[in-house]
Scaffold this motif. Structure first.
Motif, PDB file in Angstrom:
ATOM      1  N   GLY A 219       0.804  -1.203   0.000  1.00 15.90           N
ATOM      2  CA  GLY A 219       0.000   0.000   0.000  1.00 15.90           C
ATOM      3  C   GLY A 219       0.837   1.254   0.000  1.00 15.90           C
ATOM      4  N   ASP A 220       0.433   2.207   0.866  1.00 14.22           N
ATOM      5  CA  ASP A 220       1.110   3.503   0.902  1.00 14.22           C
ATOM      6  C   ASP A 220       2.518   3.431   1.463  1.00 14.22           C
ATOM      7  OD1 ASP A 220      -1.128   4.647  -0.166  1.00 14.22           O
ATOM      8  OD2 ASP A 220      -1.985   5.249   1.777  1.00 14.22           O
ATOM      9  N   LEU A 221       2.883   2.302   2.070  1.00 15.80           N
ATOM     10  CA  LEU A 221       4.221   2.183   2.639  1.00 15.80           C
ATOM     11  C   LEU A 221       5.314   2.299   1.575  1.00 15.80           C
ATOM     12  CD1 LEU A 221       3.701  -0.712   5.201  1.00 15.80           C
ATOM     13  CD2 LEU A 221       4.055   1.700   5.714  1.00 15.80           C
ATOM     14  N   ILE A 222       4.988   1.937   0.337  1.00 18.91           N
ATOM     15  CA  ILE A 222       6.018   1.997  -0.717  1.00 18.91           C
ATOM     16  C   ILE A 222       6.397   3.429  -1.058  1.00 18.91           C
ATOM     17  CG2 ILE A 222       5.289  -0.213  -1.703  1.00 18.91           C
ATOM     18  CD1 ILE A 222       3.853   1.313  -3.889  1.00 18.91           C
ATOM     19  N   TYR A 223       5.570   4.382  -0.649  1.00 20.40           N
ATOM     20  CA  TYR A 223       5.861   5.794  -0.906  1.00 20.40           C
ATOM     21  C   TYR A 223       6.543   6.471   0.282  1.00 20.40           C
ATOM     22  CZ  TYR A 223       2.447   4.787  -4.557  1.00 20.40           C
ATOM     23  OH  TYR A 223       1.770   4.216  -5.603  1.00 20.40           O
ATOM     24  N   ASP A 224       6.708   5.737   1.373  1.00 23.26           N
ATOM     25  CA  ASP A 224       7.322   6.303   2.576  1.00 23.26           C
ATOM     26  C   ASP A 224       8.841   6.260   2.424  1.00 23.26           C
ATOM     27  OD1 ASP A 224       8.247   6.945   5.135  1.00 23.26           O
ATOM     28  OD2 ASP A 224       6.500   6.033   6.101  1.00 23.26           O
ATOM     29  N   GLU A 225       9.466   7.407   2.509  1.00 26.85           N
ATOM     30  CA  GLU A 225      10.917   7.494   2.331  1.00 26.85           C
ATOM     31  C   GLU A 225      11.686   6.756   3.422  1.00 26.85           C
ATOM     32  OE1 GLU A 225      11.865  11.614   2.132  1.00 26.85           O
ATOM     33  OE2 GLU A 225      10.949  11.922   0.151  1.00 26.85           O
ATOM     34  N   ASN A 226      11.048   6.581   4.579  1.00 25.09           N
ATOM     35  CA  ASN A 226      11.728   5.927   5.696  1.00 25.09           C
ATOM     36  C   ASN A 226      11.525   4.411   5.711  1.00 25.09           C
ATOM     37  OD1 ASN A 226      12.700   8.376   6.874  1.00 25.09           O
ATOM     38  ND2 ASN A 226      10.620   8.788   7.613  1.00 25.09           N
ATOM     39  N   ILE A 227      10.806   3.887   4.726  1.00 27.28           N
ATOM     40  CA  ILE A 227      10.510   2.464   4.675  1.00 27.28           C
ATOM     41  C   ILE A 227      11.224   1.826   3.490  1.00 27.28           C
ATOM     42  CG2 ILE A 227       8.693   0.722   4.417  1.00 27.28           C
ATOM     43  CD1 ILE A 227       8.521   2.133   7.061  1.00 27.28           C
ATOM     44  N   GLU A 228      11.850   0.699   3.751  1.00 27.01           N
ATOM     45  CA  GLU A 228      12.473  -0.080   2.694  1.00 27.01           C
ATOM     46  C   GLU A 228      11.676  -1.364   2.493  1.00 27.01           C
ATOM     47  OE1 GLU A 228      16.469  -0.779   3.864  1.00 27.01           O
ATOM     48  OE2 GLU A 228      17.110   1.314   3.584  1.00 27.01           O
ATOM     49  N   ILE A 229      11.364  -1.696   1.253  1.00 30.22           N
ATOM     50  CA  ILE A 229      10.610  -2.902   0.940  1.00 30.22           C
ATOM     51  C   ILE A 229      11.586  -4.038   0.641  1.00 30.22           C
ATOM     52  CG2 ILE A 229       8.867  -3.949  -0.550  1.00 30.22           C
ATOM     53  CD1 ILE A 229       7.870  -1.631   1.223  1.00 30.22           C
ATOM     54  N   ASP A 230      11.523  -5.079   1.477  1.00 29.56           N
ATOM     55  CA  ASP A 230      12.349  -6.265   1.292  1.00 29.56           C
ATOM     56  C   ASP A 230      11.504  -7.308   0.567  1.00 29.56           C
ATOM     57  OD1 ASP A 230      13.823  -8.574   1.458  1.00 29.56           O
ATOM     58  OD2 ASP A 230      14.393  -8.328   3.561  1.00 29.56           O
ATOM     59  N   ASP A 231      11.630  -7.358  -0.755  1.00 26.99           N
ATOM     60  CA  ASP A 231      10.817  -8.270  -1.558  1.00 26.99           C
ATOM     61  C   ASP A 231      11.192  -9.727  -1.342  1.00 26.99           C
ATOM     62  OD1 ASP A 231       9.193  -6.347  -2.777  1.00 26.99           O
ATOM     63  OD2 ASP A 231      10.761  -5.841  -4.211  1.00 26.99           O
TER      64      ASP A 231
ATOM     65  N   ASN B 147      12.071 -11.184   1.575  1.00 30.08           N
ATOM     66  CA  ASN B 147      11.437 -11.661   2.816  1.00 30.08           C
ATOM     67  C   ASN B 147       9.994 -11.201   2.978  1.00 30.08           C
ATOM     68  OD1 ASN B 147      13.742 -13.043   4.089  1.00 30.08           O
ATOM     69  ND2 ASN B 147      14.669 -10.992   4.103  1.00 30.08           N
ATOM     70  N   ASN B 148       9.492 -10.466   1.968  1.00 33.01           N
ATOM     71  CA  ASN B 148       8.110  -9.962   2.010  1.00 33.01           C
ATOM     72  C   ASN B 148       7.858  -9.096   3.248  1.00 33.01           C
ATOM     73  OD1 ASN B 148       7.251 -11.281  -0.388  1.00 33.01           O
ATOM     74  ND2 ASN B 148       7.096 -13.198   0.762  1.00 33.01           N
ATOM     75  N   MET B 149       8.775  -8.195   3.508  1.00 35.22           N
ATOM     76  CA  MET B 149       8.689  -7.355   4.695  1.00 35.22           C
ATOM     77  C   MET B 149       8.893  -5.891   4.338  1.00 35.22           C
ATOM     78  SD  MET B 149      10.964  -9.595   7.393  1.00 35.22           S
ATOM     79  CE  MET B 149      10.533 -11.287   7.799  1.00 35.22           C
ATOM     80  N   ALA B 150       8.212  -5.031   5.103  1.00 31.64           N
ATOM     81  CA  ALA B 150       8.465  -3.592   5.052  1.00 31.64           C
ATOM     82  C   ALA B 150       9.238  -3.230   6.312  1.00 31.64           C
ATOM     83  CB  ALA B 150       7.156  -2.818   4.974  1.00 31.64           C
ATOM     84  N   ILE B 151      10.444  -2.698   6.150  1.00 31.41           N
ATOM     85  CA  ILE B 151      11.330  -2.426   7.286  1.00 31.41           C
ATOM     86  C   ILE B 151      11.763  -0.968   7.242  1.00 31.41           C
ATOM     87  CG2 ILE B 151      13.481  -3.073   8.439  1.00 31.41           C
ATOM     88  CD1 ILE B 151      13.283  -5.786   6.990  1.00 31.41           C
ATOM     89  N   SER B 152      11.618  -0.273   8.366  1.00 28.98           N
ATOM     90  CA  SER B 152      12.017   1.125   8.417  1.00 28.98           C
ATOM     91  C   SER B 152      13.539   1.229   8.476  1.00 28.98           C
ATOM     92  CB  SER B 152      11.406   1.816   9.640  1.00 28.98           C
ATOM     93  OG  SER B 152      12.069   1.413  10.822  1.00 28.98           O
ATOM     94  N   LYS B 153      14.030   2.414   8.179  1.00 23.73           N
ATOM     95  CA  LYS B 153      15.476   2.634   8.216  1.00 23.73           C
ATOM     96  C   LYS B 153      16.032   2.552   9.628  1.00 23.73           C
ATOM     97  CE  LYS B 153      15.604   5.407   3.995  1.00 23.73           C
ATOM     98  NZ  LYS B 153      15.925   6.719   3.393  1.00 23.73           N
ATOM     99  N   ASN B 154      15.121   2.650  10.621  1.00 22.91           N
ATOM    100  CA  ASN B 154      15.536   2.520  12.027  1.00 22.91           C
ATOM    101  C   ASN B 154      15.538   1.076  12.495  1.00 22.91           C
ATOM    102  OD1 ASN B 154      15.799   5.320  12.327  1.00 22.91           O
ATOM    103  ND2 ASN B 154      13.624   5.543  12.834  1.00 22.91           N
TER     104      ASN B 154
END
Length: 386
Positions: A95-107, A109-116
């Protein structure tokens, strides 16, 4: 002129009276007969339509709140996208997480992981999941409601599991914790009904409220050595939990922490515990014996309420604050041993013996008043003391 004009004036005067009076009378009721029913008919129409709609809409948010006590993290569109994610693993499913600059999409592992290092969301459908090294925190709702995961292996980089992270993962059976895990959040594993025994790392210092509530496949729990407190509802209604060991750093057992653990038979309480709060072991129907160490200062109301098979209690005579209903409904409790007086070969002064007897009478009074009176008579105490 008098004979002609007089009758003409008399005849003209009554004519407008005869015509106008009935006309006025007829016109007045006409708007009343038409307007009154129209107003009556229009008023109930919006009531009949609006009332049921309002009633139907009210229970909908209540049902949602029952499962998700905190605010939802993702939009409704994201939740619908989860169905496609399980089949495709497509990054669009975030969803909208792909547009978040602080989120990296790990395709991979199918995970959304923040830069923190916060694992924000998982959308995969594999049965075994390995948490990668770049994850430090498993975020709120990250795996909530996942129906396919059965086994989770955490890398040692994980230090925290946030609240509701794995709640309602009904098929989760096994989890390997990070060796550096320090905190498990509130309701983190709520209703993971198939989750079996697990080994807590020694680094773990906090387990949140309701963290393992209704995990009905848990049987044996050995808590970590440095855990400081057992929070309220932590193991509430784990109906097959058989054995619990409470370690030496725990100072209090929270409200309803082990209530409704119907199969719980063995409980070991360390000498560090000072407070056993309300309902802590209520309705532990299989509990047959327990030792409460002398370090305990307070036993709360209904702490052991409904422990119907509790027959043997070892307790210190120095515990002063035992609430009046602490052992209520422990109908089979008849063997109370004072820890300080159980050595048959030791010599005790009279004041210690009396103090121990008073403690026994105090507890028996909650269980069965007649039994308390009988004990008092056998040991030379007046019934007025009870």
């Amino acid at each position: 002129p008098v004979k002609v004009d007089a009758p003409e004036a008399d005849e003209k005067k009554p004519e407008p009276v005869k015509v106008d009076a009935p006309k006025a009378d007829e016109k007045k009721p006409e708007p009343v007969k038409v307007d009154a029913p129209e107003a009556d008919e229009k008023k109930p129409e919006p009531v009949k339509v609006d009332a049921p709609e309002a009633d139907e809409k009210k229970p909908e948010p209540v049902k949602a709140e029952a499962d998700d006590s905190d605010d939802a993290m993702f939009s409704d569109n994201d939740e619908h996208d989860d169905d496609d994610a399980e089949n495709t693993g497509d990054s669009k499913s975030f969803g909208d997480l792909i547009y978040d600059e602080n989120i990296e999409i790990d395709d991979i592992n199918n995970m959304a992981i923040s830069k923190n290092g916060v694992l924000v969301k998982y959308i995969g459908s594999t049965e075994t999941i390995t948490i990668p090294d770049k994850v430090k925190i498993i975020g709120k709702y990250a795996f909530r409601g996942n129906e396919t995961v059965k086994r989770v292996v955490m890398s040692d980089s994980v230090t925290e599991i946030d609240k509701f992270a794995f709640c309602h993962c009904f098929n989760l059976e096994e989890i390997t914790f990070s060796k550096n895990l320090e905190a498990i959040g509130d309701n983190a594993f709520l209703k993971c009904a198939r989750l079996k025994d697990m080994e807590f790392p020694e680094s773990l210092k906090r387990i949140g409220k309701g963290a393992f509530g209704r995990c009905n496949s848990l049987e044996n729990i050995v808590l970590p050595a440095y855990l400081q407190r057992i929070n309220e509802l932590t193991f509430f209604s784990c109906k097959n939990l058989f054995r619990v060991v409470i370690p030496g750093a725990v100072d209090s057992i929270g409200n309803s922490a082990f209530s409704e653990c119907y199969q719980l038979k063995k409980v070991t309480i360390s000498n560090s515990v000072q407070i056993i709060n309300e309902n802590a072991f209520a309705w532990c129907r299989s509990l047959a014996d327990i030792t409460i160490p002398s370090t305990v200062k307070t036993i709360g109301n209904w702490a052991f309420y409904g422990c119907q098979n509790l027959t043997d209690l070892r307790i210190s005579m120095y515990i002063k604050d035992i609430k009046e209903d602490a052992f209520n409904s422990c109908s089979n409790l008849d063997n109370i041993i004072i820890i300080e007086l159980e050595d048959d070969n030791a010599r005790f002064n009279t004041s210690d013996i009396k103090r121990g007897h008073r403690q026994i009478i105090r507890i028996l009074k909650q269980v069965n008043r007649q039994r308390a009176e009988r004990f008092a008579e056998e040991h030379g105490y007046s019934k007025f003391f009870i």
